[in-house]
Scaffold this active site. Structure first.
Site, short mmCIF file in Angstrom:
data_model
loop_
_atom_site.label_atom_id
_atom_site.label_comp_id
_atom_site.label_asym_id
_atom_site.label_seq_id
_atom_site.Cartn_x
_atom_site.Cartn_y
_atom_site.Cartn_z
N CYS A 98 0.91 -0.91 0.25
CA CYS A 98 0.07 -0.05 -0.42
C CYS A 98 1.45 1.26 0.12
O CYS A 98 1.64 1.47 1.58
CB CYS A 98 -0.56 0.15 1.49
SG CYS A 98 -2.03 1.77 1.34
N CYS A 127 -0.70 3.93 2.02
CA CYS A 127 -0.50 3.56 3.58
C CYS A 127 1.46 4.00 4.06
O CYS A 127 1.56 4.53 4.94
CB CYS A 127 -0.51 2.38 3.76
SG CYS A 127 -2.07 1.83 3.27
N ASP A 128 2.29 3.71 3.35
CA ASP A 128 3.45 3.27 3.53
C ASP A 128 4.32 4.53 2.85
O ASP A 128 5.62 4.05 3.35
CB ASP A 128 3.86 2.31 3.68
CG ASP A 128 3.26 1.24 5.01
OD1 ASP A 128 3.00 1.57 5.79
OD2 ASP A 128 2.61 -0.33 4.61
#
Ligand code: NDP
Length: 315
Positions: free
Chosen positions: A139, A142-143
């Protein structure tokens, strides 16, 4: 057999942000929801580290801790959260909806909320598994932020991979995009965006041979599957964007889905084609896939179920 059937008002299948948010709303509406947590209690967020984009946490929060908080909130408000896996269902328009848990426990629910989510697909190489959470991620939204100013690689050639490569290109200094065929699968517009981003280098006909690094990602070795040539690039983050699989197989005989298995809900609602069965979260969303959008749709599902139940009871 009938004495062994547990009759409940509202059953929630799955325990990610969508399921727990539905449980919070359903419990507060006195629907006495029962939640089955499934194979991965807490859902996909339990395999991420810091969550920095969920509003309300100015300093961020760890994914597993956030999901534990979701659960505690649902339990405190009266949701009955249980460990177990729904193994089969028999849905009938209007209900009651028959559900079997762990192959043995029979339930009849007036309303069902499906929030079984989706699972990211992985390449399946050992280094990917070993370094998962230590530089390997499925992701970018997300990261990606953790690799700002650094070099990263992303695998995939669909719309998600292109979108995530573009996102990473804004944060990272260089993005290698590893594409297994000689062309993209993504829409022309997305391809165009990628090809016109100067700090994205697309490696066509390329496969990941190995992700290198002991305790964190340090480099990737890529193999050209036409020439056999190997190339090693130092990177800090390795992103896999080769698609997701919605966890919806057991609902297939009853619930309308698209060709990839994502459940189709009525526009602007959580209603499925079966009256009394609602769906929230990634099981019906292949575009946004965020904790906050999943939570929002879980709220919608509980409100839709509540309205449907009160209409049913008033007739
Ligand atoms: P897709 O299934 O569309 O694409 C998956 C990609 O991963 C393909 O390019 C495929 O390669 C590649 N791939 C699969 N397995 C491997 C492997 N083992 N090694 C290397 N590469 C692999 O998934 P997406 O998540 O991109 O998209 C899912 C759906 O959501 C699509 O319908 C998409 O259009 C839609 N979507 C739309 C968006 C938008 O409109 N903004 C944004 C995101 C998604 P190959 O091409 O060779 O098969």
């Amino acid at each position: 057999m009938s004495e062994n059937v547990e009759k409940i008002e509202c059953l929630i299948i799955g325990s990610g942000p969508a399921g727990y948010t539905a449980a919070i709303y359903a419990a507060r509406a006195d629907m006495k929801p029962v939640v089955y947590e499934g194979l991965q209690p807490g859902g996909q967020l339990t395999i991420t580290t810091d969550v920095e984009n969920y509003p309300g946490f100015p300093h961020g929060i760890m994914g597993p801790e956030m999901m534990e908080n979701f659960k505690q909130q649902a339990v405190r408000l009266g949701a009955d959260v249980r460990f177990g896996m729904v193994t089969s269902v028999e849905f009938t328009p209007g209900g009651p909806q028959k559900v079997v848990v762990d192959g043995t426990h029979h339930i009849e629910a007036e309303a069902v909320i499906i929030s079984t989510g989706a699972s990211a697909k992985w390449l399946g190489i050992p280094s990917e598994q070993r370094l998962n959470g230590s530089g390997v991620s499925a992701c970018a939204v997300c990261d990606g932020f953790f690799y700002r100013g650094q070099d990263v690689a992303i695998v995939g050639a669909g719309d998600t991979a292109c979108e995530e490569a573009s996102y990473l290109a804004k944060i990272c200094s260089k993005v290698y995009m590893i594409v297994r065929r000689g062309e993209f699968r993504a829409s022309k517009a997305m391809q165009h965006r990628v090809m016109n981003t100067p700090n994205i280098e697309v490696l066509f006909n390329s496969e990941t041979d190995e992700i290198l690094g002991e305790s964190a990602v340090e480099a990737v070795r890529v193999k050209n599957n036409v020439t056999g040539e190997l190339r090693e690039m130092p990177i800090k983050g390795f992103f896999v964007a080769i698609g997701h699989t919605p966890n919806t197989d057991i609902f297939k005989p009853y619930i309308d889905m698209d060709e990839q298995g994502y459940i189709i809900t009525e526009k602007g609602s959580s209603r499925t084609n079966v009256e009394g069965v609602f769906c929230a979260g990634d099981a019906q969303d292949k575009i946004y896939r965020q904790a906050v959008t999943a939570a929002g749709s879980g709220c919608m599902a509980a409100l839709d179920a509540e309205r449907w139940l009160s209409d049913k009871h008033s007739h």
